[in-house]
Scaffold this motif. Structure first.
Motif, PDB file in Angstrom:
ATOM      1  N   MET A 104      34.893 -16.009  69.203  1.00 25.13           N
ATOM      2  CA  MET A 104      35.337 -14.692  68.793  1.00 25.13           C
ATOM      3  C   MET A 104      34.627 -14.295  67.497  1.00 25.13           C
ATOM      4  N   VAL A 105      34.143 -13.084  67.440  1.00 25.43           N
ATOM      5  CA  VAL A 105      33.411 -12.603  66.278  1.00 25.43           C
ATOM      6  C   VAL A 105      34.397 -12.162  65.201  1.00 25.43           C
ATOM      7  N   LYS A 106      34.174 -12.625  63.984  1.00 27.70           N
ATOM      8  CA  LYS A 106      35.038 -12.267  62.868  1.00 27.70           C
ATOM      9  C   LYS A 106      34.745 -10.842  62.406  1.00 27.70           C
ATOM     10  N   ARG A 107      35.782 -10.221  61.869  1.00 24.60           N
ATOM     11  CA  ARG A 107      35.655  -8.862  61.340  1.00 24.60           C
ATOM     12  C   ARG A 107      34.588  -8.797  60.244  1.00 24.60           C
ATOM     13  N   SER A 108      34.553  -9.811  59.381  1.00 22.26           N
ATOM     14  CA  SER A 108      33.593  -9.828  58.279  1.00 22.26           C
ATOM     15  C   SER A 108      32.151  -9.905  58.790  1.00 22.26           C
ATOM     16  N   GLU A 109      31.949 -10.592  59.929  1.00 20.98           N
ATOM     17  CA  GLU A 109      30.612 -10.674  60.510  1.00 20.98           C
ATOM     18  C   GLU A 109      30.186  -9.317  61.063  1.00 20.98           C
ATOM     19  N   VAL A 110      31.130  -8.603  61.644  1.00 19.78           N
ATOM     20  CA  VAL A 110      30.847  -7.255  62.154  1.00 19.78           C
ATOM     21  C   VAL A 110      30.506  -6.333  60.990  1.00 19.78           C
ATOM     22  N   GLN A 111      31.257  -6.452  59.889  1.00 20.41           N
ATOM     23  CA  GLN A 111      30.986  -5.635  58.709  1.00 20.41           C
ATOM     24  C   GLN A 111      29.602  -5.939  58.142  1.00 20.41           C
ATOM     25  N   ALA A 112      29.253  -7.216  58.061  1.00 15.96           N
ATOM     26  CA  ALA A 112      27.943  -7.608  57.534  1.00 15.96           C
ATOM     27  C   ALA A 112      26.824  -7.059  58.411  1.00 15.96           C
ATOM     28  N   LEU A 113      27.013  -7.119  59.717  1.00 16.96           N
ATOM     29  CA  LEU A 113      26.022  -6.578  60.641  1.00 16.96           C
ATOM     30  C   LEU A 113      25.906  -5.055  60.477  1.00 16.96           C
ATOM     31  N   GLY A 114      27.051  -4.399  60.296  1.00 18.14           N
ATOM     32  CA  GLY A 114      27.046  -2.952  60.061  1.00 18.14           C
ATOM     33  C   GLY A 114      26.313  -2.590  58.785  1.00 18.14           C
ATOM     34  N   ARG A 115      26.534  -3.368  57.713  1.00 21.29           N
ATOM     35  CA  ARG A 115      25.830  -3.120  56.443  1.00 21.29           C
ATOM     36  C   ARG A 115      24.331  -3.270  56.625  1.00 21.29           C
ATOM     37  N   LYS A 116      23.940  -4.327  57.327  1.00 24.22           N
ATOM     38  CA  LYS A 116      22.516  -4.596  57.547  1.00 24.22           C
ATOM     39  C   LYS A 116      21.876  -3.437  58.322  1.00 24.22           C
ATOM     40  N   HIS A 117      22.561  -2.972  59.353  1.00 21.67           N
ATOM     41  CA  HIS A 117      22.058  -1.866  60.169  1.00 21.67           C
ATOM     42  C   HIS A 117      21.919  -0.587  59.335  1.00 21.67           C
ATOM     43  N   LEU A 118      22.970  -0.255  58.569  1.00 23.50           N
ATOM     44  CA  LEU A 118      22.925   0.947  57.740  1.00 23.50           C
ATOM     45  C   LEU A 118      21.862   0.835  56.658  1.00 23.50           C
ATOM     46  N   ASP A 119      21.739  -0.328  56.021  1.00 31.01           N
ATOM     47  CA  ASP A 119      20.720  -0.509  54.991  1.00 31.01           C
ATOM     48  C   ASP A 119      19.321  -0.253  55.550  1.00 31.01           C
ATOM     49  N   ARG A 120      19.066  -0.708  56.779  1.00 28.44           N
ATOM     50  CA  ARG A 120      17.772  -0.451  57.414  1.00 28.44           C
ATOM     51  C   ARG A 120      17.547   1.044  57.624  1.00 28.44           C
ATOM     52  N   GLN A 121      18.608   1.745  58.036  1.00 27.61           N
ATOM     53  CA  GLN A 121      18.484   3.189  58.237  1.00 27.61           C
ATOM     54  C   GLN A 121      18.235   3.903  56.918  1.00 27.61           C
ATOM     55  N   ARG A 174      32.979 -12.426  49.617  1.00 26.05           N
ATOM     56  CA  ARG A 174      32.035 -11.587  50.366  1.00 26.05           C
ATOM     57  C   ARG A 174      32.208 -11.785  51.862  1.00 26.05           C
ATOM     58  N   ARG A 175      32.356 -13.041  52.283  1.00 21.36           N
ATOM     59  CA  ARG A 175      32.521 -13.335  53.711  1.00 21.36           C
ATOM     60  C   ARG A 175      33.844 -12.802  54.243  1.00 21.36           C
ATOM     61  N   ASP A 176      34.908 -12.952  53.463  1.00 19.31           N
ATOM     62  CA  ASP A 176      36.231 -12.491  53.889  1.00 19.31           C
ATOM     63  C   ASP A 176      36.273 -10.968  53.882  1.00 19.31           C
ATOM     64  N   GLY A 177      35.901 -10.375  52.772  1.00 15.73           N
ATOM     65  CA  GLY A 177      35.786  -8.925  52.680  1.00 15.73           C
ATOM     66  C   GLY A 177      37.094  -8.144  52.598  1.00 15.73           C
ATOM     67  N   SER A 178      38.204  -8.732  52.985  1.00 15.50           N
ATOM     68  CA  SER A 178      39.445  -7.962  53.070  1.00 15.50           C
ATOM     69  C   SER A 178      40.002  -7.576  51.712  1.00 15.50           C
ATOM     70  N   ARG A 179      39.755  -8.377  50.687  1.00  8.80           N
ATOM     71  CA  ARG A 179      40.308  -8.095  49.352  1.00  8.80           C
ATOM     72  C   ARG A 179      39.218  -7.662  48.374  1.00  8.80           C
ATOM     73  N   LEU A 180      38.035  -7.485  48.858  1.00  4.82           N
ATOM     74  CA  LEU A 180      36.882  -7.257  48.002  1.00  4.82           C
ATOM     75  C   LEU A 180      37.019  -6.031  47.102  1.00  4.82           C
ATOM     76  N   TRP A 181      37.628  -4.992  47.586  1.00  5.60           N
ATOM     77  CA  TRP A 181      37.694  -3.747  46.801  1.00  5.60           C
ATOM     78  C   TRP A 181      39.058  -3.509  46.198  1.00  5.60           C
TER      79      TRP A 181
END
Length: 155
Positions: free
Chosen positions: A1-18, A145-152
């Motif tokens: 099962m893919v973790k939420r934080s991994e999906v977020q990291a992938l989303g950041r990487k994709h947006l950064d490329r754009q 950073r990996r967890d991401g849920s409390r980061l902000w």
């Protein structure tokens, strides 16, 4: 099962490329706004634009003033752009890569948390060595950073 934080990291990487592909250097809104600048460049009067949009002349004037004031809606801008055979482009561009923002925030949060603990330990004469503290900050920052849920959350 893919973790939420991994999906977020992938989303950041994709947006950064754009975002890398977008260069807004030297692009500034014209003093009288984009609507007015393009309308003038096309030789289109406000009455002609109003007719194309099914609006009144005063509505176009208000629309152009609202663009400068920042009160015009995106829908209104899109309608005016389409009436001039243009496309409205809307984007929120970060000032630095998203991944950098997350890394900086996780480090800031880790430092704040561990410096409080280290201060208490120092008062009790149990402080850790600087190098060990730096390693702990690095580890905690990575965990945050990996967890991401409390980061902000406010520190």
């Amino acid at each position: 099962m893919v973790k939420r934080s991994e999906v977020q990291a992938l989303g950041r990487k994709h947006l950064d490329r754009q975002f890398e592909a977008i260069s807004l250097k030297g692009v500034a809104r014209p003093p009288k706004g984009w609507l007015r600048a393009i309308r003038d460049a096309l030789g289109l009067t406000s009455r002609q634009l109003a007719s194309r949009m099914g609006k009144t002349h005063t509505t176009i004037t208000a629309l152009e003033k609202g663009e400068i004031a920042g009160t015009t809606t995106l829908n209104s801008l899109r309608d005016a752009a389409e009436a001039m055979n243009c496309t409205l482009v809307y984007a929120i561009i970060p000032n630095q890569p998203l991944e950098d923002m997350v890394r900086i925030q996780s480090r800031k949060l880790a430092e704040a948390q561990l410096m409080r603990v280290n201060h208490t330990m120092r008062l009790e004469d149990q402080a850790v060595a600087r190098s060990e503290l730096a390693e702990q900050i690095d580890r905690l920052a990575e965990d945050l950073r990996r967890d991401g849920s409390r980061l902000w959350d406010e520190a």
